[in-house]
Design an enzyme around this catalytic site. Structure first.
Site, PDB file in Angstrom:
ATOM      1  N   ILE A   1       0.825  -1.221   0.000  1.00 31.99           N
ATOM      2  CA  ILE A   1       0.000   0.000   0.000  1.00 31.99           C
ATOM      3  C   ILE A   1       0.857   1.267   0.000  1.00 31.99           C
ATOM      4  O   ILE A   1       0.390   2.341  -0.392  1.00 31.99           O
ATOM      5  CB  ILE A   1      -0.958  -0.013   1.219  1.00 31.99           C
ATOM      6  CG1 ILE A   1      -2.136   0.922   0.999  1.00 31.99           C
ATOM      7  CG2 ILE A   1      -0.221   0.321   2.515  1.00 31.99           C
ATOM      8  CD1 ILE A   1      -3.241   0.761   2.022  1.00 31.99           C
TER       9      ILE A   1
ATOM     10  N   HIS B   1       6.116 -11.953   6.167  1.00 27.70           N
ATOM     11  CA  HIS B   1       5.940 -11.496   4.788  1.00 27.70           C
ATOM     12  C   HIS B   1       7.298 -11.265   4.141  1.00 27.70           C
ATOM     13  O   HIS B   1       8.242 -10.835   4.794  1.00 27.70           O
ATOM     14  CB  HIS B   1       5.098 -10.221   4.709  1.00 27.70           C
ATOM     15  CG  HIS B   1       5.505  -9.122   5.636  1.00 27.70           C
ATOM     16  ND1 HIS B   1       5.236  -9.152   6.989  1.00 27.70           N
ATOM     17  CD2 HIS B   1       6.191  -7.967   5.416  1.00 27.70           C
ATOM     18  CE1 HIS B   1       5.710  -8.052   7.558  1.00 27.70           C
ATOM     19  NE2 HIS B   1       6.310  -7.328   6.626  1.00 27.70           N
TER      20      HIS B   1
HETATM   21  P1  AMP Z   1       7.115  -4.456   7.631  1.00 32.37           P
HETATM   22  O1  AMP Z   1       7.585  -3.119   8.095  1.00 32.37           O
HETATM   23  O2  AMP Z   1       8.218  -5.315   7.081  1.00 32.37           O
HETATM   24  O3  AMP Z   1       6.299  -5.171   8.687  1.00 32.37           O
HETATM   25  O4  AMP Z   1       6.184  -4.178   6.393  1.00 32.37           O
HETATM   26  C1  AMP Z   1       4.799  -4.138   6.424  1.00 32.37           C
HETATM   27  C2  AMP Z   1       4.365  -3.647   5.075  1.00 32.37           C
HETATM   28  O5  AMP Z   1       2.958  -3.838   4.959  1.00 32.37           O
HETATM   29  C3  AMP Z   1       4.634  -2.157   4.837  1.00 32.37           C
HETATM   30  O6  AMP Z   1       5.460  -1.999   3.696  1.00 32.37           O
HETATM   31  C4  AMP Z   1       3.232  -1.583   4.615  1.00 32.37           C
HETATM   32  O7  AMP Z   1       3.208  -0.548   3.675  1.00 32.37           O
HETATM   33  C5  AMP Z   1       2.457  -2.804   4.174  1.00 32.37           C
HETATM   34  N1  AMP Z   1       1.026  -2.720   4.410  1.00 32.37           N
HETATM   35  C6  AMP Z   1       0.412  -2.432   5.585  1.00 32.37           C
HETATM   36  N2  AMP Z   1      -0.929  -2.452   5.423  1.00 32.37           N
HETATM   37  C7  AMP Z   1      -1.152  -2.784   4.131  1.00 32.37           C
HETATM   38  C8  AMP Z   1      -2.334  -2.939   3.348  1.00 32.37           C
HETATM   39  N3  AMP Z   1      -3.565  -2.776   3.858  1.00 32.37           N
HETATM   40  N4  AMP Z   1      -2.195  -3.276   2.045  1.00 32.37           N
HETATM   41  C9  AMP Z   1      -0.966  -3.437   1.506  1.00 32.37           C
HETATM   42  N5  AMP Z   1       0.182  -3.295   2.200  1.00 32.37           N
HETATM   43  C10 AMP Z   1       0.095  -2.959   3.484  1.00 32.37           C
END
Ligand code: AMP
Length: 114
Positions: free
Chosen positions: A31, A100
């Site tokens: 996102i 992830h």
């Molecule tokens: P991390 O900091 O490695 O935990 O990354 C989490 C990622 O999830 C970040 O890059 C966010 O931008 C992404 N993220 C959080 N919420 C969403 C969402 N609803 N849709 C897509 N990506 C998301």
């Protein structure tokens, strides 16, 4: 897992731009993209982070990496490459507590990370 936003994405409660889905995993665009290509590959099974992965999850990890590679190629990163990242817990800057793989590509990335 009640409050996990990625579990809500898997259940369809939170919409995303999907790239791929099967019984084991989901791939979708981040996102808040940090590169022209930035997507996430997540297991449908709630695993909090890489430190929590059990030995019997290793075939699943292989499938996630395989899909990350395949989708990166499909999105144009095959020739110049990409970065495949798993942030883990607080020192690793993990913000969503559901395992992830980030895939970032489409521009030259710097190293080392800040
Ligand atoms: P991390 O900091 O490695 O935990 O990354 C989490 C990622 O999830 C970040 O890059 C966010 O931008 C992404 N993220 C959080 N919420 C969403 C969402 N609803 N849709 C897509 N990506 C998301």
């Amino acid at each position: 897992m009640g409050d996990c936003i990625f579990c809500k994405i898997i259940s369809g409660e939170i919409p995303v731009k999907k790239i791929y889905e099967n019984d084991d995993m989901l791939a979708f665009h981040d996102i808040s993209p940090q590169a022209p290509v930035h997507f996430l590959v997540i297991p449908k099974k709630h695993i909090t982070n890489l430190m929590e992965v059990k030995k019997n999850d290793t075939p699943l990890l292989g499938k996630l990496l395989d899909k990350a590679q395949e989708a990166a190629k499909e999105l144009g990163c095959g020739e110049k490459g990409a970065r495949f990242v798993i942030n883990c817990k607080s020192d690793g800057a993990q913000t969503v507590d559901h395992l992830h793989i980030h895939v970032l590509g489409g521009r030259q990335l710097a190293w080392p990370p800040g």
